[in-house]
Design a protein around this motif. Structure first.
Motif, mmCIF file in Angstrom:
data_model
loop_
_atom_site.group_PDB
_atom_site.id
_atom_site.type_symbol
_atom_site.label_atom_id
_atom_site.label_comp_id
_atom_site.label_asym_id
_atom_site.label_seq_id
_atom_site.Cartn_x
_atom_site.Cartn_y
_atom_site.Cartn_z
ATOM 1 N N ASN A 59 0.730 -1.144 -0.029
ATOM 2 C CA ASN A 59 0.109 0.023 -0.058
ATOM 3 C C ASN A 59 0.875 1.376 -0.038
ATOM 4 O OD1 ASN A 59 -1.686 1.815 0.416
ATOM 5 N ND2 ASN A 59 -2.505 1.155 2.139
ATOM 6 N N PHE A 60 0.894 1.947 -1.187
ATOM 7 C CA PHE A 60 1.919 3.126 -1.317
ATOM 8 C C PHE A 60 0.999 4.486 -0.722
ATOM 9 C CE2 PHE A 60 3.242 0.324 -4.695
ATOM 10 C CZ PHE A 60 4.778 0.181 -3.975
ATOM 11 N N HIS A 61 0.003 4.100 -0.095
ATOM 12 C CA HIS A 61 -0.865 5.374 0.192
ATOM 13 C C HIS A 61 -1.356 5.540 1.597
ATOM 14 C CE1 HIS A 61 -1.256 6.434 -4.075
ATOM 15 N NE2 HIS A 61 -1.306 5.150 -4.396
ATOM 16 N N THR A 62 -0.498 4.934 2.513
ATOM 17 C CA THR A 62 -0.865 4.845 3.644
ATOM 18 C C THR A 62 -0.474 6.400 4.429
ATOM 19 O OG1 THR A 62 1.534 4.385 4.356
ATOM 20 C CG2 THR A 62 0.082 2.546 4.307
ATOM 21 N N PRO A 63 -1.353 6.576 5.501
ATOM 22 C CA PRO A 63 -1.399 7.966 6.030
ATOM 23 C C PRO A 63 0.068 8.208 6.774
ATOM 24 C CG PRO A 63 -2.721 6.476 7.288
ATOM 25 C CD PRO A 63 -2.381 5.604 6.142
ATOM 26 N N SER A 64 0.957 7.147 7.150
ATOM 27 C CA SER A 64 2.066 7.561 7.773
ATOM 28 C C SER A 64 3.026 6.498 7.426
ATOM 29 C CB SER A 64 1.592 7.234 9.368
ATOM 30 O OG SER A 64 1.144 6.039 9.597
ATOM 31 N N PRO A 65 4.322 6.582 7.518
ATOM 32 C CA PRO A 65 5.229 5.731 7.004
ATOM 33 C C PRO A 65 5.164 4.461 7.457
ATOM 34 C CG PRO A 65 6.172 7.920 7.683
ATOM 35 C CD PRO A 65 4.928 7.924 8.056
ATOM 36 N N ALA A 66 5.464 3.249 6.756
ATOM 37 C CA ALA A 66 5.271 2.093 7.091
ATOM 38 C C ALA A 66 6.255 1.614 8.357
ATOM 39 C CB ALA A 66 5.456 0.975 6.053
ATOM 40 N N PRO A 67 5.831 0.777 9.262
ATOM 41 C CA PRO A 67 4.698 0.347 9.357
ATOM 42 C C PRO A 67 3.612 1.264 9.976
ATOM 43 C CG PRO A 67 5.889 -0.353 11.384
ATOM 44 C CD PRO A 67 6.802 0.430 10.362
ATOM 45 N N SER A 68 2.614 1.168 9.237
ATOM 46 C CA SER A 68 1.505 2.249 9.541
ATOM 47 C C SER A 68 0.223 1.518 10.571
ATOM 48 C CB SER A 68 0.782 2.784 8.329
ATOM 49 O OG SER A 68 0.385 1.749 7.718
ATOM 50 N N ASP B 146 6.460 -3.533 7.848
ATOM 51 C CA ASP B 146 7.524 -2.541 7.804
ATOM 52 C C ASP B 146 7.847 -2.311 6.419
ATOM 53 O OD1 ASP B 146 8.603 -5.132 7.440
ATOM 54 O OD2 ASP B 146 10.138 -4.697 9.075
ATOM 55 N N ASP B 147 7.191 -3.136 5.410
ATOM 56 C CA ASP B 147 7.071 -2.981 4.072
ATOM 57 C C ASP B 147 5.898 -2.545 3.278
ATOM 58 O OD1 ASP B 147 9.607 -4.033 3.478
ATOM 59 O OD2 ASP B 147 9.205 -6.187 3.815
ATOM 60 N N GLY B 148 5.119 -2.003 4.112
ATOM 61 C CA GLY B 148 3.779 -1.530 3.718
ATOM 62 C C GLY B 148 2.471 -2.420 3.301
ATOM 63 N N ARG B 149 2.933 -3.665 3.481
ATOM 64 C CA ARG B 149 1.961 -4.840 3.232
ATOM 65 C C ARG B 149 0.890 -5.056 4.329
ATOM 66 N NH1 ARG B 149 6.760 -8.990 2.411
ATOM 67 N NH2 ARG B 149 7.010 -8.228 4.314
ATOM 68 N N ASP B 150 -0.618 -5.271 3.966
ATOM 69 C CA ASP B 150 -1.638 -5.372 4.877
ATOM 70 C C ASP B 150 -1.361 -6.619 5.759
ATOM 71 O OD1 ASP B 150 -4.481 -4.327 5.347
ATOM 72 O OD2 ASP B 150 -4.407 -6.630 4.993
ATOM 73 N N VAL B 151 -1.388 -6.399 7.028
ATOM 74 C CA VAL B 151 -1.177 -7.415 8.137
ATOM 75 C C VAL B 151 -2.397 -8.270 8.101
ATOM 76 C CG1 VAL B 151 -1.076 -7.666 10.438
ATOM 77 C CG2 VAL B 151 0.355 -5.699 9.365
ATOM 78 N N ALA B 152 -3.572 -7.817 7.936
ATOM 79 C CA ALA B 152 -4.827 -8.943 7.958
ATOM 80 C C ALA B 152 -4.524 -9.798 6.693
ATOM 81 C CB ALA B 152 -6.136 -8.084 7.614
ATOM 82 N N ALA B 153 -4.314 -9.226 5.563
ATOM 83 C CA ALA B 153 -3.833 -10.409 4.483
ATOM 84 C C ALA B 153 -3.002 -11.289 4.687
ATOM 85 C CB ALA B 153 -3.792 -9.599 3.157
ATOM 86 N N ARG B 154 -1.744 -10.863 5.361
ATOM 87 C CA ARG B 154 -0.920 -11.714 5.460
ATOM 88 C C ARG B 154 -1.124 -12.673 6.519
ATOM 89 N NH1 ARG B 154 4.110 -10.852 3.349
ATOM 90 N NH2 ARG B 154 4.982 -11.742 5.099
ATOM 91 N N LEU B 155 -1.988 -12.273 7.420
ATOM 92 C CA LEU B 155 -2.429 -13.213 8.809
ATOM 93 C C LEU B 155 -3.169 -14.074 7.909
ATOM 94 C CD1 LEU B 155 -2.590 -13.694 11.852
ATOM 95 C CD2 LEU B 155 -4.609 -12.037 11.581
ATOM 96 N N ILE B 156 -4.225 -14.022 7.169
ATOM 97 C CA ILE B 156 -5.195 -15.045 6.768
ATOM 98 C C ILE B 156 -4.357 -16.124 5.807
ATOM 99 C CG2 ILE B 156 -6.963 -15.323 5.073
ATOM 100 C CD1 ILE B 156 -8.130 -12.653 5.585
ATOM 101 N N TYR B 157 -3.196 -15.523 4.845
ATOM 102 C CA TYR B 157 -2.549 -16.347 4.138
ATOM 103 C C TYR B 157 -1.524 -17.100 5.033
ATOM 104 C CZ TYR B 157 -4.154 -14.524 -0.172
ATOM 105 O OH TYR B 157 -4.931 -14.058 -1.184
ATOM 106 N N GLY B 158 -1.059 -16.487 5.800
ATOM 107 C CA GLY B 158 -0.080 -17.237 6.967
ATOM 108 C C GLY B 158 -0.617 -18.138 7.495
#
Length: 344
Positions: A108-117, A129-141
């Motif tokens: 996500n390049f449009h976060t309101p604050s620098p990653a991790p947001s 810390d790379d700007g990836r959605d935690v919820a999505a990574r949680l489901i796949y993980g």
């Protein structure tokens, strides 16, 4: 075709399993979470589930489509998050998105604050810390961790049961040689071997599964061996041998069902241990390839970004909940196969 009726013993075991309400509820909760995670692409994806464009229906979640199909200029795969493609689709049709519009690798390049947001309406559990959605990574993980633990449990159980059956049934020199082998094999430094293999082979799901399987099968050998040693001289076994039945058939039809009671009791605990092993290796950087969705990577990022507590808290709660469910399921299975609870 109607299913065969359950035997009285099976019905008593199911009743004993359901009597442990904590374990029964844990089983259904775990099964629900696992089923939902199997369809992770339909819950979290950077592609729409359906797209209607100029009267043609597309299913981007399952198939790749070129950008030209939606009014673009290139024949490469369409980027549905591109504002230009999104505007074209909106003008000539509609799109149906999953609840989370990010995959586990989407940045996500449009976060309101620098990653991790921190968590927002767009990223419900924040970003890493790379700007990836935690919820999505949680489901796949979670899906990856459960599949890994189930596969490792199944493979280890097959090898462990086979080794324990051979030891217990034949006994004597066969048992002695295999026992000495198990003592030597159990003394090998598993972590050092993983480090060496990680330096030689590219880390992958199947590589880790194979390495951990080499060491995890020994846990069931002692239990199965003891059961076969106890039952190999029973009257019905000696009668089957006197009637000319082969050793393999005696082990499969007469002794293995008794040994499977202990095996099934231990399997939920083996699965929880397998999940902890994968999480630990990912946490140490010895597990899956970089960028893979895993609970261990989420915990590692939580340690490295103490200013972003949502990372560590999310990974910890997910792992703690999953392991707790597996332990409760194991307790219910133990009660189900306890002869004191299933006697007539």
């Amino acid at each position: 075709m109607a299913l065969p009726p359950l035997s009285p013993l099976t019905r008593r075991r199911l009743a004993a399993f359901r009597a442990n309400r904590r374990g029964a509820w844990s089983f259904w909760i775990f099964l629900t979470l696992f089923t939902l995670s199997l369809f992770a692409e339909f819950w979290a994806n950077d592609r729409p589930l359906l797209v209607m464009y100029d009267g043609h229906l597309s299913v981007p979640v399952l198939f790749d489509y070129p950008e030209t199909r939606f009014g673009g200029d290139f024949t490469t795969n369409a980027d549905y998050r591109d504002p230009y493609i999104a505007e074209k689709i909106a003008q000539h049709g509609w799109s149906l998105w999953p609840p989370i519009r990010y995959s586990y690798q989407t940045i996500n390049f449009h976060t309101p604050s620098p990653a991790p947001s921190p968590p927002t309406a767009d990223n419900l559990l924040g970003t890493d810390d790379d700007g990836r959605d935690v919820a999505a990574r949680l489901i796949y993980g979670l899906r990856l961790s459960i599949l890994f633990s189930l596969l490792l449990t199944a493979a280890s159980s097959v090898i462990g049961v086979a080794a324990g059956a051979v030891q217990g049934y034949f006994g004597g020199r066969t048992d002695l040689i295999l026992q000495r082998f198990l003592e030597i094999w159990g003394g090998l430094p598993e972590l050092f071997i993983l480090i060496i293999v990680a330096g030689i082979l590219a880390p992958s799901f199947w590589t880790l599964l194979g390495i951990l399987m080499l060491f995890s099968w020994t846990g069931l050998v002692a239990v199965v061996r003891a059961e076969f040693l106890r039952a190999r001289n029973f009257d019905y076994v000696r009668a089957a041998r006197a009637l000319g039945m082969s050793d393999g058939r005696i082990m499969w039809r007469h002794l293995l069902p008794n040994a499977m009671v202990a095996t099934l009791t231990f399997m939920p605990f083996i699965a929880s241990g397998a999940m902890v092993s994968l999480t630990s290796l990912d946490y140490l950087g010895l597990g899956l390839p970089p960028g893979s969705a895993s609970l261990g990577d989420l915990l590692r990022q939580g340690k490295e970004n103490l200013q972003a507590p949502w990372l560590g808290v999310t990974g910890f709660l997910t792992l703690a909940l999953t392991l707790t469910l597996l332990v409760f399921i194991g307790e219910a299975v133990r009660d189900a196969f306890d002869p004191r609870r299933t006697k007539l």
